[in-house]
Design a protein around this motif. Structure first.
Motif, PDB file in Angstrom:
ATOM      1  N   MET A 142       0.851  -1.179   0.000  1.00  0.00           N
ATOM      2  CA  MET A 142       0.000   0.000   0.000  1.00  0.00           C
ATOM      3  C   MET A 142       0.899   1.244   0.000  1.00  0.00           C
ATOM      4  SD  MET A 142      -3.178   0.889   2.609  1.00  0.00           S
ATOM      5  CE  MET A 142      -3.562  -0.838   2.812  1.00  0.00           C
ATOM      6  N   GLN A 143       0.529   2.227  -0.778  1.00  0.00           N
ATOM      7  CA  GLN A 143       1.314   3.457  -0.873  1.00  0.00           C
ATOM      8  C   GLN A 143       1.090   4.339   0.359  1.00  0.00           C
ATOM      9  OE1 GLN A 143       0.647   5.431  -4.558  1.00  0.00           O
ATOM     10  NE2 GLN A 143       1.402   3.738  -5.773  1.00  0.00           N
ATOM     11  N   PRO A 144       2.105   5.142   0.725  1.00  0.00           N
ATOM     12  CA  PRO A 144       1.974   6.005   1.907  1.00  0.00           C
ATOM     13  C   PRO A 144       0.778   6.958   1.843  1.00  0.00           C
ATOM     14  CG  PRO A 144       4.258   5.904   1.201  1.00  0.00           C
ATOM     15  CD  PRO A 144       3.446   5.186   0.157  1.00  0.00           C
ATOM     16  N   PHE A 145       0.493   7.515   0.669  1.00  0.00           N
ATOM     17  CA  PHE A 145      -0.644   8.433   0.552  1.00  0.00           C
ATOM     18  C   PHE A 145      -1.951   7.700   0.846  1.00  0.00           C
ATOM     19  CE2 PHE A 145      -3.773  10.893  -2.038  1.00  0.00           C
ATOM     20  CZ  PHE A 145      -3.701  12.072  -1.309  1.00  0.00           C
ATOM     21  N   THR A 146      -2.081   6.489   0.330  1.00  0.00           N
ATOM     22  CA  THR A 146      -3.270   5.674   0.590  1.00  0.00           C
ATOM     23  C   THR A 146      -3.385   5.361   2.074  1.00  0.00           C
ATOM     24  OG1 THR A 146      -3.187   4.704  -1.630  1.00  0.00           O
ATOM     25  CG2 THR A 146      -4.386   3.454   0.059  1.00  0.00           C
ATOM     26  N   GLU A 147      -2.287   5.000   2.705  1.00  0.00           N
ATOM     27  CA  GLU A 147      -2.291   4.712   4.136  1.00  0.00           C
ATOM     28  C   GLU A 147      -2.703   5.943   4.943  1.00  0.00           C
ATOM     29  OE1 GLU A 147       1.606   3.197   4.994  1.00  0.00           O
ATOM     30  OE2 GLU A 147       1.178   1.264   4.055  1.00  0.00           O
ATOM     31  N   GLU A 148      -2.236   7.104   4.526  1.00  0.00           N
ATOM     32  CA  GLU A 148      -2.586   8.345   5.216  1.00  0.00           C
ATOM     33  C   GLU A 148      -4.084   8.619   5.105  1.00  0.00           C
ATOM     34  OE1 GLU A 148      -1.840  11.606   7.623  1.00  0.00           O
ATOM     35  OE2 GLU A 148      -0.513   9.955   7.119  1.00  0.00           O
ATOM     36  N   ILE A 149      -4.638   8.422   3.921  1.00  0.00           N
ATOM     37  CA  ILE A 149      -6.077   8.606   3.715  1.00  0.00           C
ATOM     38  C   ILE A 149      -6.857   7.676   4.641  1.00  0.00           C
ATOM     39  CG2 ILE A 149      -7.979   8.230   2.085  1.00  0.00           C
ATOM     40  CD1 ILE A 149      -6.064   9.226  -0.122  1.00  0.00           C
ATOM     41  N   LEU A 170      -5.676  16.989   3.940  1.00  0.00           N
ATOM     42  CA  LEU A 170      -5.026  16.547   5.176  1.00  0.00           C
ATOM     43  C   LEU A 170      -3.955  15.500   4.899  1.00  0.00           C
ATOM     44  CD1 LEU A 170      -8.124  16.245   7.539  1.00  0.00           C
ATOM     45  CD2 LEU A 170      -6.273  17.934   7.719  1.00  0.00           C
ATOM     46  N   ALA A 171      -4.178  14.691   3.860  1.00  0.00           N
ATOM     47  CA  ALA A 171      -3.222  13.640   3.501  1.00  0.00           C
ATOM     48  C   ALA A 171      -2.051  14.184   2.686  1.00  0.00           C
ATOM     49  CB  ALA A 171      -3.928  12.523   2.730  1.00  0.00           C
ATOM     50  N   GLY A 172      -2.149  15.457   2.270  1.00  0.00           N
ATOM     51  CA  GLY A 172      -1.017  16.058   1.584  1.00  0.00           C
ATOM     52  C   GLY A 172      -1.207  16.428   0.136  1.00  0.00           C
ATOM     53  N   ASN A 173      -2.402  16.189  -0.430  1.00  0.00           N
ATOM     54  CA  ASN A 173      -2.642  16.544  -1.827  1.00  0.00           C
ATOM     55  C   ASN A 173      -4.086  17.015  -1.978  1.00  0.00           C
ATOM     56  OD1 ASN A 173      -2.969  16.793  -4.583  1.00  0.00           O
ATOM     57  ND2 ASN A 173      -2.043  14.819  -5.079  1.00  0.00           N
ATOM     58  N   ALA A 174      -4.289  18.316  -1.880  1.00  0.00           N
ATOM     59  CA  ALA A 174      -5.638  18.892  -1.914  1.00  0.00           C
ATOM     60  C   ALA A 174      -6.383  18.606  -3.210  1.00  0.00           C
ATOM     61  CB  ALA A 174      -5.552  20.401  -1.685  1.00  0.00           C
ATOM     62  N   ARG A 175      -5.671  18.200  -4.239  1.00  0.00           N
ATOM     63  CA  ARG A 175      -6.310  17.952  -5.536  1.00  0.00           C
ATOM     64  C   ARG A 175      -6.648  16.475  -5.760  1.00  0.00           C
ATOM     65  NH1 ARG A 175      -3.422  21.618  -9.943  1.00  0.00           N
ATOM     66  NH2 ARG A 175      -5.386  21.075 -10.950  1.00  0.00           N
ATOM     67  N   ALA A 176      -6.574  15.679  -4.717  1.00  0.00           N
ATOM     68  CA  ALA A 176      -6.736  14.227  -4.860  1.00  0.00           C
ATOM     69  C   ALA A 176      -8.051  13.704  -4.283  1.00  0.00           C
ATOM     70  CB  ALA A 176      -5.549  13.517  -4.231  1.00  0.00           C
ATOM     71  N   GLY A 216     -20.472  11.388  14.823  1.00  0.00           N
ATOM     72  CA  GLY A 216     -21.211  12.639  14.864  1.00  0.00           C
ATOM     73  C   GLY A 216     -20.569  13.771  14.085  1.00  0.00           C
ATOM     74  N   LYS A 217     -19.484  13.477  13.367  1.00  0.00           N
ATOM     75  CA  LYS A 217     -18.800  14.473  12.551  1.00  0.00           C
ATOM     76  C   LYS A 217     -18.647  13.937  11.132  1.00  0.00           C
ATOM     77  CE  LYS A 217     -17.982  17.727  15.560  1.00  0.00           C
ATOM     78  NZ  LYS A 217     -18.445  19.101  15.371  1.00  0.00           N
ATOM     79  N   VAL A 218     -18.376  14.836  10.193  1.00  0.00           N
ATOM     80  CA  VAL A 218     -18.157  14.443   8.803  1.00  0.00           C
ATOM     81  C   VAL A 218     -16.895  15.121   8.287  1.00  0.00           C
ATOM     82  CG1 VAL A 218     -20.604  14.071   8.290  1.00  0.00           C
ATOM     83  CG2 VAL A 218     -19.585  16.339   7.892  1.00  0.00           C
ATOM     84  N   ALA A 219     -16.374  14.605   7.190  1.00  0.00           N
ATOM     85  CA  ALA A 219     -15.254  15.212   6.483  1.00  0.00           C
ATOM     86  C   ALA A 219     -15.573  15.126   4.998  1.00  0.00           C
ATOM     87  CB  ALA A 219     -13.955  14.481   6.797  1.00  0.00           C
ATOM     88  N   THR A 220     -14.984  16.024   4.227  1.00  0.00           N
ATOM     89  CA  THR A 220     -15.217  16.004   2.782  1.00  0.00           C
ATOM     90  C   THR A 220     -14.097  15.237   2.088  1.00  0.00           C
ATOM     91  OG1 THR A 220     -14.012  18.055   2.359  1.00  0.00           O
ATOM     92  CG2 THR A 220     -16.373  18.259   2.914  1.00  0.00           C
ATOM     93  N   TYR A 221     -14.391  14.766   0.891  1.00  0.00           N
ATOM     94  CA  TYR A 221     -13.376  14.061   0.103  1.00  0.00           C
ATOM     95  C   TYR A 221     -12.144  14.949  -0.084  1.00  0.00           C
ATOM     96  CZ  TYR A 221     -17.227  10.916  -1.094  1.00  0.00           C
ATOM     97  OH  TYR A 221     -18.279  10.039  -1.031  1.00  0.00           O
TER      98      TYR A 221
END
Length: 106
Positions: A1-8, A29-35, A18-23
């Motif tokens: 598994m790639q580090p970016f995938t693991e971070e996600i 947060l994982a390091g690539n706002a365009r992903a 009780g909370k949400v996050a956007t794609y």
């Protein structure tokens, strides 16, 4: 598994009940706002296997991305069971329910 995938995966695991996050927010947060699409792929590929709280991930508009009859109702029900309210037009109030990790404020 790639580090970016693991971070996600770790970020999605961290979204509290009780909370949400956007794609896009998760991607940033994982390091690539365009992903944001990569977040979708990770959820699709690893959601069940990693037992991720997939229902806590929504669009940047504050809406559920799944279509009615294709998971929308299940995601809505899971969110509502955690106290997340869907308002007018199925929109979630991001000012109230959007998760911001504590480490962002450090």
């Amino acid at each position: 598994m790639q580090p970016f995938t693991e971070e996600i995966i770790e970020i999605i695991r961290s979204i509290p009940r009780g909370k949400v996050a956007t794609y896009g927010g998760i991607a940033a947060l994982a390091g690539n706002a365009r992903a944001a699409r990569q977040v979708v792929r990770v959820l699709h590929t690893f959601g069940s296997k990693e037992k991720l709280p997939w229902w806590r991930v929504i669009s940047s508009k504050g809406t559920i991305s799944l279509r009615p009859g294709h998971g929308y109702e299940e995601q809505r029900d899971l969110l509502e069971a955690e106290g997340v309210e869907l308002g007018e037009a199925g929109r979630i109030d991001l000012e109230r329910f959007l998760w911001e990790p504590d480490w962002l404020n450090d």
